[in-house]
Design a protein around this motif. Structure first.
Motif, mmCIF file in Angstrom:
data_model
loop_
_atom_site.group_PDB
_atom_site.id
_atom_site.type_symbol
_atom_site.label_atom_id
_atom_site.label_comp_id
_atom_site.label_asym_id
_atom_site.label_seq_id
_atom_site.Cartn_x
_atom_site.Cartn_y
_atom_site.Cartn_z
ATOM 1 N N GLN A 232 0.823 -1.213 0.000
ATOM 2 C CA GLN A 232 0.000 0.000 0.000
ATOM 3 C C GLN A 232 0.856 1.262 0.000
ATOM 4 O O GLN A 232 0.371 2.329 -0.364
ATOM 5 C CB GLN A 232 -0.952 0.011 1.197
ATOM 6 C CG GLN A 232 -2.083 1.008 1.034
ATOM 7 C CD GLN A 232 -3.297 0.648 1.864
ATOM 8 O OE1 GLN A 232 -3.399 -0.446 2.397
ATOM 9 N NE2 GLN A 232 -4.235 1.575 1.990
ATOM 10 N N ARG A 238 2.190 8.073 3.598
ATOM 11 C CA ARG A 238 0.721 8.124 3.504
ATOM 12 C C ARG A 238 0.131 8.994 4.617
ATOM 13 O O ARG A 238 -0.860 9.692 4.402
ATOM 14 C CB ARG A 238 0.144 6.710 3.556
ATOM 15 C CG ARG A 238 0.407 5.930 2.251
ATOM 16 C CD ARG A 238 -0.302 4.603 2.213
ATOM 17 N NE ARG A 238 0.357 3.591 3.030
ATOM 18 C CZ ARG A 238 -0.231 2.885 3.985
ATOM 19 N NH1 ARG A 238 -1.520 3.079 4.258
ATOM 20 N NH2 ARG A 238 0.439 1.982 4.651
ATOM 21 N N GLU A 255 -5.217 4.467 5.328
ATOM 22 C CA GLU A 255 -5.651 3.229 4.685
ATOM 23 C C GLU A 255 -6.435 3.484 3.390
ATOM 24 O O GLU A 255 -6.725 2.546 2.637
ATOM 25 C CB GLU A 255 -6.487 2.379 5.631
ATOM 26 C CG GLU A 255 -7.720 3.059 6.171
ATOM 27 C CD GLU A 255 -7.471 3.774 7.496
ATOM 28 O OE1 GLU A 255 -8.458 3.982 8.240
ATOM 29 O OE2 GLU A 255 -6.300 4.107 7.793
ATOM 30 N N GLN A 256 -6.778 4.749 3.114
ATOM 31 C CA GLN A 256 -7.442 5.091 1.867
ATOM 32 C C GLN A 256 -6.456 5.538 0.784
ATOM 33 O O GLN A 256 -6.869 5.941 -0.299
ATOM 34 C CB GLN A 256 -8.462 6.220 2.088
ATOM 35 C CG GLN A 256 -9.653 5.810 2.928
ATOM 36 C CD GLN A 256 -10.610 6.975 3.138
ATOM 37 O OE1 GLN A 256 -10.659 7.563 4.225
ATOM 38 N NE2 GLN A 256 -11.365 7.307 2.107
ATOM 39 N N VAL A 258 -2.942 4.760 -1.596
ATOM 40 C CA VAL A 258 -2.075 3.746 -2.194
ATOM 41 C C VAL A 258 -1.024 4.480 -3.011
ATOM 42 O O VAL A 258 -1.358 5.293 -3.882
ATOM 43 C CB VAL A 258 -2.862 2.785 -3.117
ATOM 44 C CG1 VAL A 258 -1.937 1.738 -3.716
ATOM 45 C CG2 VAL A 258 -4.008 2.134 -2.360
ATOM 46 N N ALA A 418 -9.622 1.458 -2.256
ATOM 47 C CA ALA A 418 -8.189 1.507 -1.956
ATOM 48 C C ALA A 418 -7.639 0.107 -1.713
ATOM 49 O O ALA A 418 -6.534 -0.232 -2.169
ATOM 50 C CB ALA A 418 -7.938 2.405 -0.756
ATOM 51 N N GLU A 419 -8.402 -0.729 -1.026
ATOM 52 C CA GLU A 419 -7.953 -2.096 -0.766
ATOM 53 C C GLU A 419 -7.846 -2.881 -2.073
ATOM 54 O O GLU A 419 -6.868 -3.611 -2.294
ATOM 55 C CB GLU A 419 -8.913 -2.790 0.196
ATOM 56 C CG GLU A 419 -8.488 -4.203 0.570
ATOM 57 C CD GLU A 419 -9.431 -4.857 1.570
ATOM 58 O OE1 GLU A 419 -9.116 -5.967 2.031
ATOM 59 O OE2 GLU A 419 -10.494 -4.262 1.875
ATOM 60 N N ALA A 422 -4.766 -1.637 -3.949
ATOM 61 C CA ALA A 422 -3.516 -2.116 -3.342
ATOM 62 C C ALA A 422 -3.257 -3.572 -3.728
ATOM 63 O O ALA A 422 -2.116 -3.962 -4.010
ATOM 64 C CB ALA A 422 -3.575 -1.960 -1.826
ATOM 65 N N ASP A 423 -4.311 -4.371 -3.763
ATOM 66 C CA ASP A 423 -4.162 -5.771 -4.188
ATOM 67 C C ASP A 423 -3.764 -5.847 -5.667
ATOM 68 O O ASP A 423 -2.914 -6.656 -6.049
ATOM 69 C CB ASP A 423 -5.466 -6.539 -3.961
ATOM 70 C CG ASP A 423 -5.756 -6.789 -2.490
ATOM 71 O OD1 ASP A 423 -4.823 -6.639 -1.673
ATOM 72 O OD2 ASP A 423 -6.913 -7.122 -2.165
ATOM 73 N N LYS A 425 -2.177 -3.578 -7.358
ATOM 74 C CA LYS A 425 -0.773 -3.138 -7.427
ATOM 75 C C LYS A 425 0.165 -4.272 -7.023
ATOM 76 O O LYS A 425 1.180 -4.513 -7.687
ATOM 77 C CB LYS A 425 -0.575 -1.924 -6.516
ATOM 78 C CG LYS A 425 0.873 -1.500 -6.333
ATOM 79 C CD LYS A 425 0.992 -0.405 -5.288
ATOM 80 C CE LYS A 425 2.434 -0.166 -4.885
ATOM 81 N NZ LYS A 425 2.557 0.848 -3.823
ATOM 82 N N THR A 431 5.537 -4.151 -4.987
ATOM 83 C CA THR A 431 5.517 -2.855 -4.310
ATOM 84 C C THR A 431 6.192 -1.813 -5.192
ATOM 85 O O THR A 431 6.890 -2.147 -6.146
ATOM 86 C CB THR A 431 6.273 -2.912 -2.962
ATOM 87 O OG1 THR A 431 7.665 -3.090 -3.217
ATOM 88 C CG2 THR A 431 5.769 -4.037 -2.076
#
Length: 549
Positions: A232, A238, A255-256, A258, A418-419, A422-423, A425, A431
């Motif tokens: 993330q 972040r 957490e929102q 990335v 966002a989740e 991130a997955d 990505k 990363t």
């Protein structure tokens, strides 16, 4: 003994002949230069009587000698004449403007045409031979070398355009497309010769801050620097971005967010995650050209929405949304590329209403955020601030204001999106560079970045108005002179693809308007970067070309 004396005599004769040839070439070059200077002086007098041109341009104007292979060479650019010749000839060979097997001008002819010494030409040709661009044929001269790799850079059969007299028998012009522009933007040309570029000059950026941040990062635990980052993104960055977005009235928890390898990757991730082959993606028209091909490669249908001075044409957006049922609408709300205009509050509400009605997601590309002085100084409405990341996905980055080479951008979205991103990505590239993200965090958190962006904006403000006035003097039409940003969207009154071809022949990079539309149709528009309009050669070229009937 006799043979030795004979050899020495032959060598002496060769040296004498060479010396005589050099002297003859120098004399010819001086005579041609004097003649060109007289012609240039007469032309300057005629021009300044009818066109207002800055004194700095008049003083440096020179007539291009007949038969010149390259554009004007500069003795004030900081680049040696040999380097300029080598770079320019190599570029023409790479772009198939000079075909394999084409004969180069003789040393004397090249020197005379360009006002340089034969020694300079010899050194340039020798370097081009050493790097595989030319070959020397005894008694015949220098020729463009047929290279195995040339086919990969050339034009498909039937697509090349052969030019007539005036370009020489070796010239061949590739069709101008997005790849052409991007390739030439990455060519190592002086920024002053790239008025079509999309970045600020490197000496405008804060290299010292990047250097200090790199040193600070290098002193950290080596184990941290050698391992993977977090999919993330670097958490402290972040958290810092959370504060930055709060200043724009966008609420986004860490957490929102990335991190991405620039906005380019951010757009690619969003398109891959939220569209399937056959889906429609709306874009501004005109808009940033690179995404057109990227989305088409994913199997998406790219449809342009006409962009007006205050945002998209709402009537057209409503009509096309009902027809195509798009999944995404990519938009620059603030400092639109290529016009530097910004979205009005009224248009922003209408765009959000249509997104709700037709159920599409808005992707707000705010890469030029830091070049805007803020809504307290100039009006600026961000869709993410109105929507709070419900239907809007917000993109940002630092390639324009910090360092393009760091390749650090970010996505702000709802927690669920966002989740998913991130997955996506992680499955695409694991990363992004943790080192680059640590450097950006360091620069943002030490408090100097704000002052740096203030200086950049002030510098652009000092150039923009006078540059626009000069654009109008040489014949360019500026419909909207935006009060911020680096770009001006001008009307040249002629096909700017042709203008770009002629500019490249003089080592100048223009960005023709056809590339900024998904339709890629011929256009009289082009994008100019006010930070790259300070070289007198740029103004001489534009004035000369726009004066053509």
């Amino acid at each position: 003994m006799t043979n030795t004396r004979q050899r020495r005599s032959l060598l002496g004769d060769a040296a004498a002949n060479a010396a005589a040839a050099v002297a003859e070439a120098l004399a010819a070059a001086e005579a041609r230069a004097a003649k060109a200077a007289m012609a240039a002086s007469s032309q300057i007098a005629a021009d300044t009587a009818s066109v207002a041109v800055p004194a700095s341009v008049v003083r440096t104007r020179r007539a291009a000698p007949a038969g010149a292979l390259l554009g004007l060479l500069s003795r004030e650019s900081g680049e040696t004449l040999i380097d300029q010749i080598v770079r320019s000839v190599a570029a023409r060979i790479d772009d198939r403007l000079l075909r394999g097997g084409a004969r180069m001008p003789s040393i004397r002819a090249f020197a005379a045409a360009h006002g340089v010494s034969p020694f300079t030409v010899v050194a340039s040709y020798d370097r081009l031979v050493a790097t595989g661009y030319l070959e020397s044929r005894r008694g015949a001269g220098f020729f463009v070398r047929e290279r195995a790799g040339m086919a990969g850079h050339g034009v498909a059969a039937g697509q090349s355009v052969q030019r007539g007299a005036g370009h020489g028998s070796g010239f061949e012009v590739k069709p101008i497309d997005v790849v052409w522009l991007v390739r030439n933007m990455f060519r190592q040309m002086p920024h002053a010769q790239m008025p079509g570029s999309g970045v600020l000059p490197s000496d405008w950026l804060d290299g010292a801050a990047i250097s200090n941040a790199l040193k600070a990062v290098s002193r950290q635990n080596a184990g941290v620097l050698l391992s993977y980052g977090v999919p993330q993104g670097f958490l402290p960055l972040r958290q810092q971005l959370q504060h930055k977005l709060a200043e724009l009235e966008i609420a986004a928890a860490p957490e929102q967010l990335v991190t991405t390898a620039g906005v380019t990757q951010a757009l690619d991730l969003v398109a891959r995650e939220f569209t399937q082959p056959g889906d429609t993606i709306f874009v501004d028209d005109p808009a940033w050209f690179l995404m057109f091909g990227s989305f088409a490669a994913l199997g998406a249908k790219v449809v342009g929405i006409p962009r007006l001075a205050d945002g998209p044409d709402i009537a057209k957006l409503a009509e096309l949304a009902a027809l195509h049922k798009p999944k995404l609408f990519i938009i620059n709300s603030v400092l639109h590329n290529p016009s530097s205009t910004s979205l009005s509050a009224a248009k922003a509400f209408q765009v959000l209403r249509l997104a709700e009605e037709h159920d599409f997601v808005i992707v707000e590309d705010d890469i030029y955020c830091d070049l805007h002085p803020g809504s307290a100084v100039q009006p600026a409405t961000r869709l993410a601030a109105l929507d709070q990341l419900q239907r809007v996905i917000y993109l940002g980055g630092f390639s324009k204001t910090m360092a393009a080479n760091l390749r650090v951008g970010f996505i702000a979205a709802s927690p669920e999106r966002a989740e998913r991103l991130a997955d996506r990505k992680m499955l695409t590239m694991l990363t992004t560079s943790d080192i680059g993200e640590r450097v950006v965090y360091k620069v943002l958190s030490d408090g100097t970045f704000r002052k740096h962006t203030d200086r950049m904006r002030a510098r652009l403000d000092g150039l923009r108005a006078k540059t626009i006035r000069q654009m109008e003097r040489v014949g360019l039409k500026v419909d909207v002179a935006a009060p911020a940003g680096m770009f001006v969207w001008v009307d040249a009154g002629r096909d700017t693809n042709v203008l770009a071809e002629r500019a490249m022949a003089q080592n100048l990079l223009l960005a023709p308007g056809s590339l900024f539309s998904p339709a890629q149709l011929p256009s009289t528009r082009m994008r100019l970067n006010v930070a790259a309009m300070q070289d007198p050669q740029v103004w001489r070229f534009l004035e000369s070309e726009l004066a053509r009937s």
